[in-house]
Enzyme design. Structure first.
Site, short mmCIF file in Angstrom:
data_model
loop_
_atom_site.label_atom_id
_atom_site.label_comp_id
_atom_site.label_asym_id
_atom_site.label_seq_id
_atom_site.Cartn_x
_atom_site.Cartn_y
_atom_site.Cartn_z
CB SER A 201 8.43 8.62 -3.08
OG SER A 201 8.06 7.91 -1.91
CG LEU A 202 14.15 9.05 -7.73
CD1 LEU A 202 14.27 10.56 -7.55
CD2 LEU A 202 15.54 8.41 -7.73
CG HIS A 203 7.97 7.03 -7.63
ND1 HIS A 203 8.22 5.88 -6.92
CD2 HIS A 203 7.19 7.79 -6.82
CE1 HIS A 203 7.61 5.95 -5.75
NE2 HIS A 203 6.99 7.09 -5.66
N GLY B 121 -0.77 10.60 3.54
CA GLY B 121 -0.19 11.89 3.91
C GLY B 121 1.28 12.02 3.55
CD GLU B 122 5.79 14.34 1.98
OE1 GLU B 122 5.74 13.34 1.24
OE2 GLU B 122 6.79 14.60 2.68
CB CYS C 254 2.12 1.15 7.36
SG CYS C 254 2.05 2.29 5.97
CB CYS D 20 -2.01 13.25 0.50
SG CYS D 20 -0.27 13.61 0.21
CB SER E 25 8.18 7.33 3.11
OG SER E 25 8.20 7.23 1.71
N1 SAH Z 1 3.96 10.84 1.00
C1 SAH Z 1 5.00 9.93 1.33
C2 SAH Z 1 4.54 8.70 2.10
C3 SAH Z 1 3.30 7.95 1.60
S1 SAH Z 1 3.44 6.90 0.22
C4 SAH Z 1 5.76 9.52 0.08
O1 SAH Z 1 5.35 9.90 -1.01
O2 SAH Z 1 6.79 8.86 0.19
C5 SAH Z 1 4.45 5.57 0.66
C6 SAH Z 1 5.06 4.86 -0.55
O3 SAH Z 1 4.07 4.14 -1.29
C7 SAH Z 1 5.69 5.85 -1.52
O4 SAH Z 1 6.94 5.43 -1.95
C8 SAH Z 1 4.67 5.85 -2.62
O5 SAH Z 1 5.21 6.32 -3.79
C9 SAH Z 1 4.24 4.39 -2.66
N2 SAH Z 1 3.01 4.16 -3.44
C10 SAH Z 1 1.98 5.01 -3.58
N3 SAH Z 1 1.03 4.48 -4.39
C11 SAH Z 1 1.48 3.26 -4.77
C12 SAH Z 1 0.93 2.24 -5.60
N4 SAH Z 1 -0.24 2.36 -6.17
N5 SAH Z 1 1.68 1.10 -5.77
C13 SAH Z 1 2.87 0.97 -5.16
N6 SAH Z 1 3.42 1.90 -4.36
C14 SAH Z 1 2.74 3.04 -4.17
#
Ligand code: SAH
Length: 344
Positions: free
Chosen positions: A216-218, A161-162, A107, A114, A193
């Site tokens: 990353s939708l959430h 990072g993004e 990873c 970020c 991601s």
């Molecule tokens: N910036 C990118 C990649 C980094 S985060 C992105 O946002 O996708 C990688 C994944 O981990 C993302 O899906 C992010 O939402 C998730 N993530 C971040 N913080 C988290 C947490 N506290 N618990 C579970 N997943 C988390």
């Protein structure tokens, strides 16, 4: 004296051009790639099949960087290893190694800090310093492969990072990972991601790379998503999903939607139904993960049972969904927990 350039910042095509200007044939680039990425050499002089005048000429202009280990922690629970690597300036980055049977995933981080400030992510509390260079991304993997002598089969850009905020360097690093003379990792074993940057998704669609894309939708609700992922204000769910549809249409690849389950925020039955409706008919997977708690941020983890119920709801609506198990929790290596020691 001008600082030497790092050989690992160059794509194979760029090396071919550099070598051509030195009257060297293109196959020298493949030889250099193999020394860098298969043998892990850190001295140009060790590239034994290059003629010595070429080694001398290269050494005048180029160097080979190597990562420095600042710290590492191994999980007693599942073999996950978290590594803190020092860069050439004062910055440090985190990399996580996740062994799972025959699969061994690295990873990687793509930036120091970020800019995206997602409300629930530990990385958002790290001040953004700069983008990583291709060499620094590649060195994360090379460190695991060469220094730790561990196998690497998969890469995920889910560290700090993004990736789409550092698009060019990330894609260059990916092409080198993918090259048979480079790290030789199949594109389908590399996951990028994103928090949902539409221009990045559009660009990636035209790269002709068979990567895995995670978004990353959430949440399927704009108000909730904007609260969790502020960039949703700029690229709201409707346009994001449209862009994902275009990506799938153009590449014929599946997209994985990441969904962090956060207690009381996005885990109700109504949330699940809204998500199912949003993704109906889209060639995708949904990857649920229960929130990994970060004390300073104030969100809570839902119970396992709540996670199960949400998952079952999605499956009942016909979605291809899974509930991911978190890894490396005892060493703060789980998603969103990178850099936590500095935060709490
Ligand atoms: N910036 C990118 C990649 C980094 S985060 C992105 O946002 O996708 C990688 C994944 O981990 C993302 O899906 C992010 O939402 C998730 N993530 C971040 N913080 C988290 C947490 N506290 N618990 C579970 N997943 C988390």
């Amino acid at each position: 004296m001008a600082a030497l350039l790092d050989l690992k910042d160059y794509s194979k095509d760029e090396l071919v051009n550099i070598l051509a200007s030195m009257n060297e044939p293109p196959y020298r680039a493949a030889q250099i790639f193999r020394w860098l990425y298969k043998e892990g050499v850190v001295r140009i002089d060790d590239m034994r099949n290059l003629p010595s005048p070429l080694r001398d000429a290269l050494s005048k202009a180029f160097r080979i960087s190597r990562p420095r280990l600042f710290d590492s922690k191994a999980s007693k629970l599942d073999g996950t290893i978290k590594i803190l690597l020092g860069l050439e300036d004062a910055n440090a980055i985190e990399t996580v190694y996740i062994p799972q049977g025959r699969r061994s995933t690295v990873c990687v981080s793509s930036q120091v800090g970020c800019r995206r400030s997602c409300a629930f992510c530990a990385s958002s509390t790290v001040k953004f310093a700069r983008n990583l260079f291709p060499r620094e991304i590649l060195n994360e993997i090379l460190f695991i492969k060469m220094n730790k002598e561990l196998p690497v089969t998969n890469i995920v850009f889910m560290g700090i990072g993004e990736p789409f905020d550092n698009y060019d360097n990330v894609i260059k690093a990916i092409r080198i990972m993918n090259d048979p003379d480079g790290l030789n990792i199949g594109a389908r074993k590399i996951t990028v991601s994103t928090c949902g940057l539409i221009p990045g998704i559009e660009r990636l669609a035209s790269e002709n790379l068979q990567l895995e894309l995670s978004v990353s939708l959430h949440s399927a609700d704009d108000a909730v998503r904007t609260r969790l992922v502020p960039v949703n204000k700029r690229y709201p769910i409707g346009s994001l999903i449209e862009s994902c549809r275009r990506y799938i249409g153009k590449t014929n690849r599946v997209i994985t939607f990441e969904y962090v389950l956060i207690k009381g925020i996005n885990t109700s039955r109504a949330d699940a139904l809204k998500l199912a409706k949003l993704l109906k008919g889209i060639k995708c997977k949904v990857n649920l993960i229960r929130y990994n708690q970060i004390k300073a941020l104030g969100y809570e983890t839902p119970s396992r049972e709540e996670g199960r119920v949400f998952l079952d709801e999605l499956i009942a609506k016909g979605l291809n969904a899974t509930l991911r198990k978190s890894r490396g929790e005892d060493i703060d290596a789980a998603c969103g927990q990178l850099r936590i020691a500095q935060v709490q």
